[in-house]
Design an enzyme around this catalytic site. Structure first.
Site, PDB file in Angstrom:
ATOM      1  N   LYS A 192      -1.005   1.295  -7.970  1.00 61.43           N
ATOM      2  CA  LYS A 192      -0.886   1.405  -9.426  1.00 61.43           C
ATOM      3  C   LYS A 192      -1.360   0.156 -10.155  1.00 61.43           C
ATOM      4  CE  LYS A 192       2.893   4.741  -9.188  1.00 61.43           C
ATOM      5  NZ  LYS A 192       4.296   5.055  -9.542  1.00 61.43           N
ATOM      6  N   ASP A 215       0.831  -1.196   0.000  1.00 61.80           N
ATOM      7  CA  ASP A 215       0.000   0.000   0.000  1.00 61.80           C
ATOM      8  C   ASP A 215       0.869   1.251   0.000  1.00 61.80           C
ATOM      9  OD1 ASP A 215      -2.528  -0.980  -0.115  1.00 61.80           O
ATOM     10  OD2 ASP A 215      -2.927  -0.881   2.033  1.00 61.80           O
TER      11      ASP A 215
END
Length: 410
Positions: free
Chosen positions: A222, A200
């Site tokens: 992403k 994260d």
């Protein structure tokens, strides 16, 4: 005997008689390990420390409240002699020699037939360290070596790869509030053993730089398919890599179950038949205020604290928070993910009875080198956030505890 090093061996004492003579501090330190080994422990001592007495009261050991007498070591497999009477120690040691019972003496190691190593444990491994030179025995040095090895195994700085086939699976690891030193020992060890790490944005990023080159690091922020599909994409990535036989760590900020969607990921893994371990983490809801000098509870000030998510405004139909009820509480209110909604939150709390002058602290990027604390009140907090340019991630603390401790900021 002193010219040769001790021969290291592990004793399997389950159900076997062990006699401990003396109920003082030495017995207090050694008895827990003997009990954990399953030994049938007989303690012979007229007195004992409160902790040793509690072991006897709990039925973990048998205690005969008397001094040592000849014959006490009959049928024993192992003996620990630790009284304050040198004559009694010598007599018991002589009996052990005659009966061929391995014997440890706390008062005179050179006269003993066995030495207790400095021991430590880490995930099914026992580390035992003995000094090989009998003439130069240094218990502190031995203990320091033990501590260094155990700590290295626990925190992952000493990596010992498993050479047998490992069971593939996923570990949901709470990385803590941001400072890499605040991840749990178990979390750090699992991170060091991982083949794949899905991290994260709010996890302890500095730990990623310590990973070996072969470890694949995937930025969860992403993962493709857009914002709406992000969680499903993360779930799919966890399942895909685990099915490839890899050890996967899902590194999350704070604790996996405190607004971290950890249960969603666990459910997806369970449906896919993937084994999963959950490692709790230190939640930012308590650690970040603490790092900024704010106790979430304090005697005479706050007897409770409530943690809520502020990611949706109080007037949003998706909100599950009972803001009117929170306004009536006298304890501490900790708001996570609420920087951009703090204006609406403050208005709602004031509208339902919370005093406008209630102290508020915003701690931005808590526990990291960029930590910053900004103070305000419910009445001024929205303007303060704007003028001071407070940005996420930030933990918001509302209540009188804000003014309890010394003013600290970084």
């Amino acid at each position: 005997m002193a010219e040769h090093p001790a021969y290291p061996v592990g004793l399997r004492l389950t159900g076997r008689r062990v006699v401990v003579i003396g109920g003082g501090q030495v017995a207090q330190r050694r008895l827990p390990a003997l009990i954990a080994a399953g030994a049938d422990v007989l303690l012979v001592s007229p007195e004992a420390t409160p902790s040793v007495e509690a072991m006897a009261d709990a039925g973990e050991i048998t205690w005969e409240r008397r001094v040592y007498t000849l014959g006490d070591l009959a049928d024993a497999w192992y003996a620990l002699i630790a009284t304050g009477d040198p004559d009694a120690n010598a007599a018991a040691s002589a009996e052990a020699e005659r009966r061929r019972v391995w014997c440890v003496r706390s008062d005179n190691a050179d006269a003993a037939t066995a030495w207790t190593p400095a021991t430590g444990h880490s995930e099914g491994v026992t580390v035992a360290v003995l000094t090989t030179d009998a003439k130069g025995r240094d218990p502190r040095h031995t203990a320091a070596i033990r501590d260094a090895v155990v700590e290295g195994l626990r925190d992952g700085t000493l990596v010992a790869p498993h050479h047998r086939t490992r069971t593939a699976g996923v570990a949901l690891v709470g990385g803590g509030p941001g400072d890499p030193d605040l991840i749990t020992v178990r979390g750090r060890r699992l991170l060091a053993e991982a083949d794949v790490v899905i991290a994260d944005r709010l996890g302890p990023r500095d730990l990623l730089a310590e990973l070996p080159p072969h470890v694949e690091v995937i930025d969860a922020a992403k993962i493709p398919y857009g914002r709406y599909m992000a969680q499903e994409a993360i779930n799919n990535a966890l399942i895909e890599h685990a099915r490839q036989g890899k050890s996967v760590v899902r590194l999350k900020g704070g604790d996996p179950y405190v607004f971290g969607r950890g249960m969603e990921e666990l459910q997806a893994l369970a449906e896919a038949g993937i084994a999963c371990t959950v490692v709790p983490g230190i939640s930012s809801s308590i650690s970040v205020p603490g790092a900024a000098g704010i106790p979430v509870t304090h005697r005479g000030v706050a007897h409770e604290f409530t943690v809520v998510s502020g990611h949706v405004a109080p007037d949003d139909e998706r909100s599950l928070v009972d803001w009117p009820s929170l306004a009536k509480l006298t304890g501490t209110l900790v708001v996570l993910m609420g920087v951009d909604k703090i204006g609406k939150i403050a208005e709602t709390l004031i509208a339902h009875g919370k005093p406008a002058g209630t102290p508020v602290a915003l701690v931005q990027e808590g526990t990291t080198a960029s930590q910053r604390r900004v103070d305000a009140t419910l009445e001024t907090v929205a303007e303060t956030v704007r003028t001071q340019e407070v940005r996420p991630p930030a933990v918001i603390v509302i209540g009188e505890v804000v003014t309890v401790g010394p003013r600290t900021s970084a």
